[in-house]
Structure formats: C-alpha cells, structure tokens
Design a protein around this motif. Structure first.
Motif, short mmCIF file in Angstrom:
data_model
loop_
_atom_site.label_atom_id
_atom_site.label_comp_id
_atom_site.label_asym_id
_atom_site.label_seq_id
_atom_site.Cartn_x
_atom_site.Cartn_y
_atom_site.Cartn_z
N SER A 53 33.28 25.80 -33.90
CA SER A 53 33.74 27.12 -34.36
C SER A 53 34.08 28.02 -33.18
O SER A 53 33.52 27.88 -32.08
N LEU A 54 34.97 28.97 -33.44
CA LEU A 54 35.29 29.96 -32.42
C LEU A 54 34.08 30.82 -32.10
O LEU A 54 33.86 31.19 -30.95
N ASP A 55 33.27 31.14 -33.11
CA ASP A 55 32.07 31.94 -32.86
C ASP A 55 31.13 31.25 -31.88
O ASP A 55 30.55 31.89 -31.00
N ASN A 56 30.97 29.95 -32.03
CA ASN A 56 30.08 29.22 -31.13
C ASN A 56 30.67 29.15 -29.72
O ASN A 56 29.94 29.27 -28.72
N LEU A 57 31.98 28.98 -29.63
CA LEU A 57 32.64 29.00 -28.32
C LEU A 57 32.42 30.33 -27.63
O LEU A 57 32.07 30.39 -26.45
N ILE A 58 32.61 31.43 -28.38
CA ILE A 58 32.44 32.76 -27.80
C ILE A 58 31.00 32.98 -27.34
O ILE A 58 30.75 33.46 -26.23
N ALA A 59 30.02 32.61 -28.17
CA ALA A 59 28.62 32.79 -27.80
C ALA A 59 28.27 32.00 -26.54
O ALA A 59 27.55 32.49 -25.66
N THR A 60 28.80 30.78 -26.44
CA THR A 60 28.53 29.96 -25.26
C THR A 60 29.19 30.56 -24.02
O THR A 60 28.59 30.63 -22.95
N ALA A 61 30.44 31.01 -24.17
CA ALA A 61 31.15 31.62 -23.04
C ALA A 61 30.44 32.89 -22.59
O ALA A 61 30.29 33.13 -21.38
N GLN A 62 30.00 33.70 -23.53
CA GLN A 62 29.28 34.92 -23.16
C GLN A 62 28.02 34.59 -22.39
O GLN A 62 27.69 35.24 -21.39
N SER A 63 27.27 33.58 -22.83
CA SER A 63 26.04 33.21 -22.15
C SER A 63 26.31 32.72 -20.73
O SER A 63 25.62 33.11 -19.78
N ILE A 64 27.34 31.89 -20.57
CA ILE A 64 27.67 31.38 -19.24
C ILE A 64 28.11 32.51 -18.32
O ILE A 64 27.65 32.61 -17.17
N VAL A 65 28.99 33.37 -18.81
CA VAL A 65 29.48 34.47 -17.97
C VAL A 65 28.35 35.43 -17.63
O VAL A 65 28.17 35.81 -16.46
N ARG A 66 27.56 35.79 -18.63
CA ARG A 66 26.46 36.74 -18.41
C ARG A 66 25.46 36.21 -17.39
O ARG A 66 25.06 36.90 -16.45
N ASN A 67 25.05 34.97 -17.57
CA ASN A 67 24.03 34.41 -16.68
C ASN A 67 24.57 34.06 -15.30
O ASN A 67 23.79 33.92 -14.36
N SER A 68 25.87 33.93 -15.19
CA SER A 68 26.48 33.70 -13.88
C SER A 68 26.63 34.99 -13.09
O SER A 68 26.52 35.00 -11.86
N LEU A 69 26.88 36.09 -13.79
CA LEU A 69 27.20 37.35 -13.11
C LEU A 69 26.00 38.26 -12.92
O LEU A 69 25.92 38.96 -11.90
N ALA A 70 25.12 38.30 -13.90
CA ALA A 70 24.12 39.37 -13.93
C ALA A 70 22.72 38.86 -13.57
O ALA A 70 22.40 37.68 -13.75
#
Length: 208
Positions: free
Chosen positions: A179-196
């Motif tokens: 699902s697109l929702d799962n893709l978005i949640a995964t992308a958010q987690s990767i970006v967030r944990n990489s940056l912050a």
C-alpha cells in the motif's frame, strides 16, 4: 467567469496525454504518435501547439515540477503553528510521495524521467528544480537550528539523498504489492531516523 478557449482546452488535453504516456513509458519509450492517440488527435495536430517532441516533454516536466513544489509547500504551510520541524519533514515526505505516485501524472512523469532527459531540457528545468530543493534546504536548516539534526550530517548532501530517494520510488514501487500508506510510513521512518536525533524521532506504528 473565465471560459477556456477550444485552443487552450486542446493544448491542455495534449499536455495531460503526454504526462500520462511519459509517466508510464518514460522519455525513451514515448512517441508523439502515442501522445496524439492518448489525446484522441492525429499526430500532425500536436505540432500546431508544440514545435517538437522535446518542447512538449519540457512543458510537461515544468508543470510536473510546479505541481510537486506547490503541493509540498501547501502541505507544510497548512500545518498548525509551532509544529515541530521533524513533523513538517514527515508531512513533506508524505506529500511528495502522494502526488508523485497517486495524484498526478505530471508529477509521476517528472520523477520517472528526471535522470533521462536530454541536456537541453534538463537545463531548462533548473530554476524550478532549485525552487523545490529550497523547500527541503529550509526544512533541514530549521532542523539544525533547533539542534535536532543528527551531528555530522552535511545538509546539502542529506537534501540530495532524501529528494533523490523519494523521486526514485516511481521506478520501483508497485501498488499491487504494497500500500501507499505503508510506503509513506516506511519512508518517513527512514528519513526521520537518518536526519534527526533520537529525541526528535518518536516511533511511528507500522501500517499493514
């Protein structure tokens, strides 16, 4: 009330048809005959509105870039005052992926073809691309100002990696497999944990 002229309506139909074909076949696989067929026109009619295939492709790409930029900017600006920067980044990730993969053939055409464009078209898109990257640069600079940016990160490199990864999803994501929702949640987690830093990255539950 403004009424669109038949000429403008036909031009918009050609652009929409070109965006549809480009988003699915890419620049290399797109012919003017395919675009004309999608627009329900004869191929010579396309030349009345666009002097060449490259001119039409460039116009689709410019419109796609504009739509992505305006959608992401509107999403960020609509957040309540005081929203933490990391949550704005989450929102920007979601907005980028939704318009790229679900809402707009123009946006999909941009993300699928950005690395395949002839040099003259790529050069003509520089200003619009720079305007979009400025949104992400501002987000990362605000994250750094709040002392929530992970130590040792180069903002310019981080920005290019994030935007590049978001754009690349159009090449591999298959809605039949996830699902697109799962893709978005995964992308958010990767970006967030990489940056912050850890204190700025509350966990997000996985979507099934």
């Amino acid at each position: 009330m403004t009424i669109a002229s038949p000429m403008n309506a036909t031009r918009e139909r050609i652009l929409a048809a070109a965006a549809h074909v480009l988003s699915r076949r890419g620049v290399a696989g797109t012919r003017l005959a395919d675009i004309a067929a999608q627009a329900q026109l004869r191929t010579p009619a396309v030349y009345y509105y666009f002097r060449s295939r490259n001119e039409l492709v460039a116009e689709v790409m410019r419109e796609g870039q504009r739509r992505v930029r305006e959608h992401v900017r509107h999403t960020i600006s609509s957040a309540p005052p005081g929203t933490p920067v990391i949550e704005l980044i989450d929102a920007a990730v979601a907005a980028h992926l939704r318009i790229e993969l679900e809402l707009s053939d123009f946006a999909s055409a941009v993300t699928r073809n950005a690395g395949q464009l002839p040099p003259d078209i790529a050069a003509s898109l520089h200003l619009e691309s720079a305007a979009y990257h400025a949104i992400w640069r501002d987000l990362l600079e605000r994250l750094a100002d709040s002392r929530a940016l992970r130590p040792g990160l180069d903002i310019g490199i981080a920005r290019m990696l994030v935007v590049g990864a978001l754009n690349w999803t159009a090449e591999w994501w298959n809605p039949d497999h996830d699902s697109l929702d799962n893709l978005i949640a995964t992308a958010q987690s990767i970006v967030r944990n990489s940056l912050a830093t850890d204190r700025a990255t509350p966990p997000v539950p996985r979507l099934h």
